[in-house]
Design a protein around this motif. Structure first.
Motif, PDB file in Angstrom:
ATOM      1  N   LYS A 110       0.501  -1.481  -0.063  1.00 52.48           N
ATOM      2  CA  LYS A 110      -0.393  -0.064  -0.296  1.00 52.48           C
ATOM      3  C   LYS A 110       0.897   1.212   0.423  1.00 52.48           C
ATOM      4  O   LYS A 110       0.136   2.472  -0.762  1.00 52.48           O
ATOM      5  N   ASP A 111       2.033   1.342   0.735  1.00 48.16           N
ATOM      6  CA  ASP A 111       3.158   2.091   0.345  1.00 48.16           C
ATOM      7  C   ASP A 111       4.469   2.143   0.361  1.00 48.16           C
ATOM      8  O   ASP A 111       4.805   2.703   0.177  1.00 48.16           O
ATOM      9  N   VAL A 112       4.620   0.507  -0.398  1.00 45.52           N
ATOM     10  CA  VAL A 112       5.495   0.098  -0.600  1.00 45.52           C
ATOM     11  C   VAL A 112       6.268   0.640   0.040  1.00 45.52           C
ATOM     12  O   VAL A 112       8.242   1.042  -0.039  1.00 45.52           O
ATOM     13  N   GLN A 113       6.593   0.494   1.704  1.00 45.19           N
ATOM     14  CA  GLN A 113       7.706   0.555   2.393  1.00 45.19           C
ATOM     15  C   GLN A 113       8.151  -1.030   3.295  1.00 45.19           C
ATOM     16  O   GLN A 113       7.171  -1.629   3.393  1.00 45.19           O
ATOM     17  N   LEU A 114       9.086  -1.015   3.311  1.00 45.88           N
ATOM     18  CA  LEU A 114       9.814  -2.031   3.833  1.00 45.88           C
ATOM     19  C   LEU A 114       9.508  -1.998   5.625  1.00 45.88           C
ATOM     20  O   LEU A 114       9.870  -0.915   6.112  1.00 45.88           O
ATOM     21  N   TYR A 115       8.817  -3.388   6.287  1.00 47.56           N
ATOM     22  CA  TYR A 115       8.941  -3.391   7.893  1.00 47.56           C
ATOM     23  C   TYR A 115       9.524  -4.773   8.006  1.00 47.56           C
ATOM     24  O   TYR A 115       9.994  -5.692   7.094  1.00 47.56           O
ATOM     25  N   ALA A 154       6.125   7.928   0.028  1.00 44.77           N
ATOM     26  CA  ALA A 154       5.602   7.341   0.864  1.00 44.77           C
ATOM     27  C   ALA A 154       3.882   8.150   0.952  1.00 44.77           C
ATOM     28  O   ALA A 154       3.099   7.539   0.889  1.00 44.77           O
ATOM     29  N   TYR A 155       4.402   8.687   1.942  1.00 46.68           N
ATOM     30  CA  TYR A 155       3.108   9.531   2.522  1.00 46.68           C
ATOM     31  C   TYR A 155       2.460  10.247   1.059  1.00 46.68           C
ATOM     32  O   TYR A 155       1.333  10.241   0.968  1.00 46.68           O
ATOM     33  N   HIS A 156       3.473  10.983   0.444  1.00 42.65           N
ATOM     34  CA  HIS A 156       2.541  11.505  -0.898  1.00 42.65           C
ATOM     35  C   HIS A 156       1.555  10.484  -2.370  1.00 42.65           C
ATOM     36  O   HIS A 156       0.949  10.929  -2.167  1.00 42.65           O
ATOM     37  N   LYS A 157       1.860   8.819  -1.959  1.00 44.89           N
ATOM     38  CA  LYS A 157       1.567   7.788  -3.036  1.00 44.89           C
ATOM     39  C   LYS A 157       0.737   7.951  -1.749  1.00 44.89           C
ATOM     40  O   LYS A 157      -0.773   7.583  -2.632  1.00 44.89           O
ATOM     41  N   VAL A 158      -0.002   7.569  -0.588  1.00 44.82           N
ATOM     42  CA  VAL A 158      -1.393   7.267   0.043  1.00 44.82           C
ATOM     43  C   VAL A 158      -2.213   8.918   0.427  1.00 44.82           C
ATOM     44  O   VAL A 158      -3.328   8.154   0.159  1.00 44.82           O
ATOM     45  N   THR A 159      -1.399   9.754   0.490  1.00 44.52           N
ATOM     46  CA  THR A 159      -2.053  11.330   0.976  1.00 44.52           C
ATOM     47  C   THR A 159      -2.708  11.789   0.200  1.00 44.52           C
ATOM     48  O   THR A 159      -3.760  12.959  -0.401  1.00 44.52           O
ATOM     49  N   GLY A 160      -1.557  11.793  -1.164  1.00 41.38           N
ATOM     50  CA  GLY A 160      -1.262  13.020  -2.312  1.00 41.38           C
ATOM     51  C   GLY A 160      -1.038  14.279  -1.664  1.00 41.38           C
ATOM     52  O   GLY A 160      -1.532  15.084  -2.523  1.00 41.38           O
ATOM     53  N   GLN A 161      -0.497  14.536  -0.724  1.00 38.69           N
ATOM     54  CA  GLN A 161      -0.282  15.412   0.211  1.00 38.69           C
ATOM     55  C   GLN A 161       1.817  15.427  -0.134  1.00 38.69           C
ATOM     56  O   GLN A 161       1.505  14.697   0.637  1.00 38.69           O
ATOM     57  N   ALA A 162       2.302  16.807   0.148  1.00 38.15           N
ATOM     58  CA  ALA A 162       3.088  17.455   0.937  1.00 38.15           C
ATOM     59  C   ALA A 162       3.224  17.677   1.982  1.00 38.15           C
ATOM     60  O   ALA A 162       4.331  18.915   1.300  1.00 38.15           O
TER      61      ALA A 162
END
Length: 813
Positions: free
Chosen positions: A598-603, A649-657
């Motif tokens: 969903k955000d292509v972040q590694l966990y 990642a934040y921009h991908k999910v929320t569209g905000q910067a």
């Protein structure tokens, strides 16, 4: 009220000093811009309106930055000379140089050095070349505050002073940088001195107005340092009350200073408290403060001193007028002790509406701290107007006296003589020399006396003439009464004629009414035809709408088809991106690391286990809320972001910067607790609890950090004053990056300073409620004492700053 247990972090209407830079908030971008201008030019003019913060920007922003070595191309060793020109700019320059570097200026008292400085335009260069600055690899910063005072100084000395500055600024061999602060409305005066306008045009920094966000930082920053909470509603009310007033900054600082001083220990600063004290509101607190101080003072002396300390120039600008104590005594007729007592009342550190400097000379300078006092103290505004009017009458009186002496004008008469006679009761020789040199006062006094003598002689002559005229007027009155009777008879005849005209007008009105009724009938017929035309137009409009709906339906069908094709392409592209990221991972078990699509972040998987929570053994920096240490057991494994959430990642999910420091791989910041929690929920996760965060950060390590500080963390000594891309430092033993430094990380728990005394030993989730949230890990701007796994920072959930970010935790389902 019991005073708060900390010093008041607000300074009132005076400017910030270098030692108060920790209280100076909201100006970081402006300091950086000013540094760039100063790096390119040796002489910079900082301009702005009165109250825009020029002096504070230089003293509390620029000076500390220079001592930290932030000026490109200069050494980190600085001496500082701060001065105001006043009426004797060369003497003030000599005094400032001597105070900044007593061993660096060649021998001589300030008066002797001032005489040498006035000899020629290269004299300042000569003085500095004989100093130890170059040998010690030191720079000298000369700050000429309130530079507009040079335009009121004696012309010859002012020209010599400006020539010294311009000549020294052009000689790059001299380690001198010069900063002038000046009100922008005086820029038009600069051509009075040769070369000054060009230099100001080449290197001028116009101080920007603070944005609403920067003003919020200026309010919250000092209160956070003092440990005093403030309502969001009060912050907004203060900003609204400050508005766009030219005295916005000093008025806001003064209101906050007075509000803070009225708080009881532990009491928050709330909107309710603000509304209970309307006399301390922004724009009113200065008047209230001045009136409180004035009540205990003799009104005549108070008015005399403040009238001597203010002036209104030819352009109508209200300005400060610094004066020696001896001058105030001469103008008011008071003793030195009486003037000192009055000045001391207004010049205390917690009051600071007046300043008193150069006290060692035995005849100190007295000045109004800021023009805000002139504009917001109602009584002083009246005194300034009265003084300007009195000075204007004095100048006119002297001019008339000199013209009369040359035979070009006559003596005065009432009402001018009466007005000036009343005003002159407060004039004396010292007062007059503020406006015109001697013998102007003697000339004015003699001219006024001669005018009164002439008026008395004319009055006697007019009395005799009046008696003769009265007899003639009585005769004229009798003739006028006879004429009035004749006019009455003529008026009666005219009234009869007017009545006949009224009857004719009534007949004309009746005819006009008949014509109006005929016109109304014609209008009714036209309205019926308009209705028929409207019905036909409506039918045509309905047909056109049906046509457009059909066309719109076909267009929507085509757009849906195109979107399905695009969606399929993006789905395939994201699958490929995830595959590439997995291929780049360090060799590890598939259970230990996963990518959230969903955000292509590694966990990273954090296994269950036990650890000791709180202050690490041997850690001398621990605070009370990090104790007592206590065992904690985590019974369920969980997944935790390998890095802080990135801006990409934040921009991908929320569209905000929202971030201040931009970069796809830098951590997102400028997000509050609610935004962080919302993001984690959107990607199927949550914020970690405080216990989960510390357990994961330690990764089995019992120490205050999981490695050497510079190896694992970005903090104030190595960050370059900005965030860095995630993953740039060594990870802990569980492969987690940046658990210390870079940005503070929000956790799920409310903050309670005593929670460790009653914390659960198994899967603790923190207090059930609280108005603050816990942040962990430290940031790029803090000292090493805050960059520890056990340090707890409390934050308002709505706070957004460029030091705070987050990472998510949870289960993959």
């Amino acid at each position: 009220m019991t005073p708060p247990p900390v010093a008041n972090p607000f300074i009132g209407i005076r400017s910030f000093e270098p030692a108060e830079s920790h209280l100076f908030h909201g100006r970081k971008p402006h300091v950086q811009q000013l540094l760039r201008v100063l790096a390119a030019h040796r002489l910079v003019t900082v301009t702005g309106t009165s109250g825009s913060g020029k002096s504070s920007l230089v003293k509390a922003g620029l000076l500390p930055a220079l001592h930290r070595g932030y000026l490109r191309g200069a050494t980190t060793r600085w001496r500082t000379a701060v001065m105001r020109p006043g009426p004797a700019p060369l003497l003030r320059l000599a005094e400032a140089l001597g105070e900044a570097q007593p061993e660096a200026v060649s021998a001589g008292s300030p008066a002797v050095v001032a005489e040498r400085l006035g000899a020629h335009s290269a004299a300042l260069i000569d003085e500095l070349q004989q100093s130890t600055l170059a040998a010690n690899r030191e720079n000298l910063l000369l700050v000429v505050d309130q530079f507009e005072e040079i335009f009121a100084a004696p012309a010859d000395e002012a020209a010599a002073f400006v020539a010294l500055l311009l000549r020294a600024a052009a000689d790059l061999a001299v380690p001198l940088y010069t900063v002038l602060t000046m009100r922008s409305e005086f820029l038009g005066e600069s051509p009075r001195f040769a070369g000054l306008a060009q230099v100001m045009s080449d290197a001028q920094y116009l101080v920007p107005r603070l944005t609403r966000e920067q003003l919020t930082e200026a309010i919250r920053g000092p209160l956070d340092m003092a440990g005093v909470a403030v309502d969001d509603a009060l912050v907004q009310q203060l900003l609204n009350d400050a508005g766009n007033d030219p005295d916005q900054l000093p008025a806001l600082q003064h209101a906050l200073q007075r509000l803070f001083g009225g708080l009881a220990a532990g009491q928050p600063l709330s909107l309710g408290f603000y509304k209970k004290h309307p006399e301390l509101a922004v724009g009113r607190s200065v008047h209230t403060h001045a009136e409180e101080l004035a009540r205990a003072l003799e009104p005549g002396l108070l008015a005399g001193v403040f009238r001597a300390l203010t002036r209104r120039d030819e352009g109508g600008r209200e300005l400060r007028r610094p004066a020696r104590r001896s001058h105030l005594c001469a103008v008011t007729g008071a003793t030195a002790a009486e003037v000192d007592a009055m000045v001391a009342c207004f010049a205390g550190r917690d009051d600071a509406l007046l300043t008193c400097t150069d006290q060692r000379s035995g005849d100190p300078w007295v000045d109004i701290t800021h023009e805000t006092l002139i504009r917001q103290w109602d009584r002083l505004k009246g005194w300034v107007a009265d003084e300007a009017a009195s000075a204007g009458w004095f100048r006119r009186l002297v001019q008339s006296a000199r013209l009369q002496r040359r035979g070009e004008a006559g003596l005065w008469r009432d009402p001018d003589v009466a007005t000036v006679t009343q005003l002159a009761g407060g004039w004396n020789e010292a007062w007059a020399e503020q406006y015109l040199p001697a013998p102007a006062f003697a000339e004015a006094r003699e001219f006024l006396a001669a005018s009164r003598r002439q008026m008395e002689a004319e009055a006697e002559q007019q009395r005799r003439q009046a008696e003769e005229l009265e007899a003639g007027r009585q005769r004229e009155l009798a003739a006028a009464n006879e004429l009035a009777a004749t006019r009455e008879r003529e008026l009666a005849t005219a009234n009869d004629l007017a009545a006949a005209r009224q009857r004719e007008l009534a007949a004309a009105n009746e005819l006009a009414a008949t014509r109006e009724r005929e016109l109304a009938t014609a209008n009714d017929l036209a309205a019926a035809r308009e209705q028929q035309l409207s019905t036909a137009n409506e039918l045509a409009s309905n047909l056109a709408r049906q046509r457009r709906r059909l066309i719109g339906f076909l267009a929507a069908l085509l757009a849906l088809t195109a979107w399905l094709v695009s969606f399929a392409f993006r789905w395939r592209q994201e699958e490929q991106d995830v595959a590439k990221l997995l291929a780049q991972l360090h060799p590890t078990d598939s259970k230990a690391a996963r990518v959230n699509p969903k955000d292509v972040q590694l966990y990273v998987y954090i296994p269950p286990g036990e650890f000791t929570m709180g202050c690490s053994a041997g850690d001398s920096d621990c605070l009370s809320h990090e104790n007592p240490t206590h065992p904690v057991r985590i019974t369920q494994g969980f997944w935790l972001g390998q890095t802080e959430v990135t801006q990409a990642a934040y921009h991908k999910v929320t569209g905000q910067a929202p971030s201040f420091f931009e970069g796809d791989q830098r951590p997102v910041e400028n997000v509050d607790w609610y935004q962080a929690a919302s993001y984690c929920q959107a990607v199927g996760m949550r914020l970690p609890t405080e216990a989960e965060w510390e357990y994961a950060a330690r990764a089995g390590s019992p120490g205050a950090r999981y490695g050497a500080l510079d190896d694992v963390a970005w903090y104030d000594k190595n960050s370059g004053r900005e965030t860095k891309p995630v993953g740039g430092k060594k990870p802990n033993d569980w492969g987690l990056y940046d658990m210390l430094g870079n940005v503070w990380e929000w956790t799920a728990d409310p903050y309670d300073g005593n929670s460790y005394h009653s914390s659960l030993s198994t899967d603790p989730a923190g207090p059930a409620s609280g108005d603050r949230r816990v942040l962990r890990g430290g940031s790029w701007i803090v000292d090493p004492a805050f960059v520890r796994v056990s340090y707890r920072l409390r934050g308002v959930p709505t706070y957004r700053g460029y030091t705070g970010g987050f990472r998510c935790a949870g289960e993959f389902r």
